[in-house]
Design a protein around this motif. Structure first.
Motif, mmCIF file in Angstrom:
data_model
loop_
_atom_site.group_PDB
_atom_site.id
_atom_site.type_symbol
_atom_site.label_atom_id
_atom_site.label_comp_id
_atom_site.label_asym_id
_atom_site.label_seq_id
_atom_site.Cartn_x
_atom_site.Cartn_y
_atom_site.Cartn_z
ATOM 1 N N ASP A 52 0.818 -1.248 -0.115
ATOM 2 C CA ASP A 52 0.160 0.261 0.091
ATOM 3 C C ASP A 52 0.766 1.868 -0.139
ATOM 4 O OD1 ASP A 52 -2.127 2.034 0.126
ATOM 5 O OD2 ASP A 52 -3.139 1.193 2.259
ATOM 6 N N PRO A 53 1.773 1.460 -0.691
ATOM 7 C CA PRO A 53 2.513 2.572 -1.015
ATOM 8 C C PRO A 53 1.971 4.128 -1.094
ATOM 9 C CG PRO A 53 1.635 2.370 -3.442
ATOM 10 C CD PRO A 53 1.006 1.242 -2.224
ATOM 11 N N ILE A 54 0.180 3.973 -1.117
ATOM 12 C CA ILE A 54 -0.361 5.489 -0.457
ATOM 13 C C ILE A 54 -0.543 5.762 0.767
ATOM 14 C CG2 ILE A 54 -2.626 6.129 -0.806
ATOM 15 C CD1 ILE A 54 -3.046 5.644 -3.571
ATOM 16 N N ALA A 55 -0.425 4.703 1.422
ATOM 17 C CA ALA A 55 -0.478 4.773 3.105
ATOM 18 C C ALA A 55 1.393 5.219 3.017
ATOM 19 C CB ALA A 55 -0.626 3.248 3.557
ATOM 20 N N GLN A 56 1.836 4.691 3.214
ATOM 21 C CA GLN A 56 3.504 4.822 3.428
ATOM 22 C C GLN A 56 3.948 6.273 2.603
ATOM 23 O OE1 GLN A 56 6.028 2.349 4.758
ATOM 24 N NE2 GLN A 56 3.584 1.154 4.720
ATOM 25 N N CYS A 57 3.097 6.358 1.734
ATOM 26 C CA CYS A 57 3.856 7.954 1.515
ATOM 27 C C CYS A 57 2.552 9.335 2.633
ATOM 28 C CB CYS A 57 3.035 7.819 0.312
ATOM 29 S SG CYS A 57 4.161 9.339 -1.014
ATOM 30 N N ALA A 58 1.836 8.199 2.942
ATOM 31 C CA ALA A 58 0.535 10.142 3.857
ATOM 32 C C ALA A 58 1.938 9.903 5.163
ATOM 33 C CB ALA A 58 -0.376 9.452 3.734
ATOM 34 N N ASN A 59 2.396 8.670 5.499
ATOM 35 C CA ASN A 59 2.766 7.826 6.914
ATOM 36 C C ASN A 59 4.464 8.814 7.062
ATOM 37 O OD1 ASN A 59 0.607 6.853 7.657
ATOM 38 N ND2 ASN A 59 0.612 4.981 7.017
ATOM 39 N N ALA A 60 4.943 9.373 5.729
ATOM 40 C CA ALA A 60 6.218 9.573 5.907
ATOM 41 C C ALA A 60 5.954 10.845 6.126
ATOM 42 C CB ALA A 60 6.369 9.631 4.487
ATOM 43 N N ASP A 61 7.588 11.106 7.128
ATOM 44 C CA ASP A 61 8.023 12.176 7.368
ATOM 45 C C ASP A 61 8.443 13.358 7.023
ATOM 46 O OD1 ASP A 61 10.839 11.894 7.355
ATOM 47 O OD2 ASP A 61 10.813 10.633 9.442
ATOM 48 N N GLY A 62 8.556 13.223 5.717
ATOM 49 C CA GLY A 62 8.781 13.849 4.656
ATOM 50 C C GLY A 62 10.686 13.903 4.544
ATOM 51 N N ARG A 63 10.959 12.791 5.105
ATOM 52 C CA ARG A 63 12.886 12.539 4.648
ATOM 53 C C ARG A 63 13.149 11.804 4.746
ATOM 54 N NH1 ARG A 63 12.401 15.125 10.148
ATOM 55 N NH2 ARG A 63 12.967 12.770 11.101
ATOM 56 N N THR A 64 11.608 10.799 4.128
ATOM 57 C CA THR A 64 12.053 9.386 4.051
ATOM 58 C C THR A 64 11.454 8.801 2.308
ATOM 59 O OG1 THR A 64 10.338 8.802 6.005
ATOM 60 C CG2 THR A 64 10.634 7.092 4.124
ATOM 61 N N GLU A 65 13.035 7.730 2.293
ATOM 62 C CA GLU A 65 12.886 7.939 1.097
ATOM 63 C C GLU A 65 12.709 6.456 0.428
ATOM 64 O OE1 GLU A 65 17.226 8.214 0.133
ATOM 65 O OE2 GLU A 65 16.474 10.276 -1.417
ATOM 66 N N TRP A 66 12.308 6.231 -0.608
ATOM 67 C CA TRP A 66 12.173 4.688 -1.408
ATOM 68 C C TRP A 66 12.813 4.668 -2.394
ATOM 69 C CZ3 TRP A 66 8.332 7.841 1.099
ATOM 70 C CH2 TRP A 66 7.406 7.508 2.613
ATOM 71 N N GLY A 67 12.803 2.946 -2.221
ATOM 72 C CA GLY A 67 14.312 2.399 -2.724
ATOM 73 C C GLY A 67 13.103 0.835 -3.874
ATOM 74 N N ALA A 68 13.303 1.120 -5.531
ATOM 75 C CA ALA A 68 12.994 0.225 -5.757
ATOM 76 C C ALA A 68 14.443 -1.052 -6.169
ATOM 77 C CB ALA A 68 12.217 0.372 -7.500
ATOM 78 N N PHE A 69 14.027 -2.409 -5.969
ATOM 79 C CA PHE A 69 15.065 -3.201 -5.988
ATOM 80 C C PHE A 69 15.053 -4.363 -6.937
ATOM 81 C CE2 PHE A 69 14.484 -1.337 -1.960
ATOM 82 C CZ PHE A 69 16.054 -0.620 -1.301
ATOM 83 N N ASN A 70 15.874 -4.668 -7.651
ATOM 84 C CA ASN A 70 15.772 -5.785 -8.366
ATOM 85 C C ASN A 70 16.834 -6.913 -8.010
ATOM 86 O OD1 ASN A 70 18.195 -4.727 -9.253
ATOM 87 N ND2 ASN A 70 17.362 -4.209 -11.292
ATOM 88 N N THR A 71 17.396 -7.506 -8.525
ATOM 89 C CA THR A 71 18.818 -9.105 -8.118
ATOM 90 C C THR A 71 20.700 -8.098 -8.174
ATOM 91 O OG1 THR A 71 19.085 -9.241 -10.441
ATOM 92 C CG2 THR A 71 18.003 -10.521 -9.416
ATOM 93 N N GLU A 72 20.212 -6.625 -8.874
ATOM 94 C CA GLU A 72 21.746 -6.307 -8.879
ATOM 95 C C GLU A 72 21.392 -5.239 -7.715
ATOM 96 O OE1 GLU A 72 22.651 -4.381 -12.416
ATOM 97 O OE2 GLU A 72 22.085 -5.878 -14.037
ATOM 98 N N GLY A 73 20.441 -5.059 -7.027
ATOM 99 C CA GLY A 73 20.232 -3.537 -5.926
ATOM 100 C C GLY A 73 19.164 -3.111 -6.325
ATOM 101 N N CYS A 74 19.776 -1.438 -5.283
ATOM 102 C CA CYS A 74 18.355 -1.183 -5.840
ATOM 103 C C CYS A 74 19.250 -0.017 -6.923
ATOM 104 C CB CYS A 74 18.541 0.495 -4.490
ATOM 105 S SG CYS A 74 18.224 1.611 -4.518
ATOM 106 N N PHE A 75 17.865 0.799 -7.606
ATOM 107 C CA PHE A 75 17.933 0.969 -9.176
ATOM 108 C C PHE A 75 17.466 2.058 -9.524
ATOM 109 C CE2 PHE A 75 14.343 -1.781 -9.860
ATOM 110 C CZ PHE A 75 13.404 -1.015 -10.078
ATOM 111 N N TYR A 76 16.469 2.423 -8.431
ATOM 112 C CA TYR A 76 15.751 3.778 -8.616
ATOM 113 C C TYR A 76 15.616 4.073 -6.828
ATOM 114 C CZ TYR A 76 11.833 7.096 -9.827
ATOM 115 O OH TYR A 76 10.948 7.901 -9.495
ATOM 116 N N VAL A 77 15.604 5.177 -6.958
ATOM 117 C CA VAL A 77 15.874 6.374 -5.360
ATOM 118 C C VAL A 77 14.223 7.446 -5.855
ATOM 119 C CG1 VAL A 77 16.173 7.210 -2.891
ATOM 120 C CG2 VAL A 77 17.367 5.459 -4.343
ATOM 121 N N TYR A 78 13.297 7.386 -4.865
ATOM 122 C CA TYR A 78 12.401 8.884 -4.261
ATOM 123 C C TYR A 78 12.042 9.020 -3.437
ATOM 124 C CZ TYR A 78 10.230 12.429 -7.615
ATOM 125 O OH TYR A 78 9.459 13.324 -7.336
#
Length: 133
Positions: A52-78
């Motif tokens: 539920d990324p909508i809930a995750q976004c709503a609960n973020a403190d403004g300093r939180t970052e999320w990442g997308a991961f594949n077998t090579e590691g983190c490929f996208y951060v926002y």
């Protein structure tokens, strides 16, 4: 490994047919009256989103970052969980990953170790193991 920015998700190369196919197979999640259709940034999760990324976004403190991961590691951060979860969905569709065994996942980034998932940070685990001995 360089990090992908939100502007790099859709390639500007001649892979337009591949991107068009992915876009045709993705659509916003169906929502009900109890859940907002978009996050606080205005992003809408794609159909194959896990969690539920909508809930995750709503609960973020403004300093939180999320990442997308594949077998090579983190490929996208926002800083938007929905945007990152969508990048993971697009990556899985491009890789033709089965839904029950996705190649790409998304998670909150560890606040202490860049590029590591907060819930499975190998560096935090190593720090904990060193402390236990």
């Amino acid at each position: 490994m360089s990090k992908t920015t939100h502007k790099d998700i859709v390639p500007a190369t001649d892979e337009a047919a591949k991107v068009a196919d992915i876009e045709a197979r993705t659509r916003p999640l169906d929502t009900d009256e109890t859940r907002p259709a978009a996050c606080k940034h205005g992003h809408v999760p794609l159909t194959d989103t896990v969690g539920d990324p909508i809930a995750q976004c709503a609960n973020a403190d403004g300093r939180t970052e999320w990442g997308a991961f594949n077998t090579e590691g983190c490929f996208y951060v926002y800083d938007c969980a929905v945007d990152v979860s969508n990048a993971s969905v697009v990556e899985n569709l491009a890789a033709q990953s089965p839904p029950d065994d996705p190649e790409s996942t998304w998670s909150r980034i560890c606040p202490d170790h860049e590029g590591q998932p907060a819930d499975a940070c190998s560096e935090c685990d190593a720090d904990y193991q060193d402390h236990e001995q």
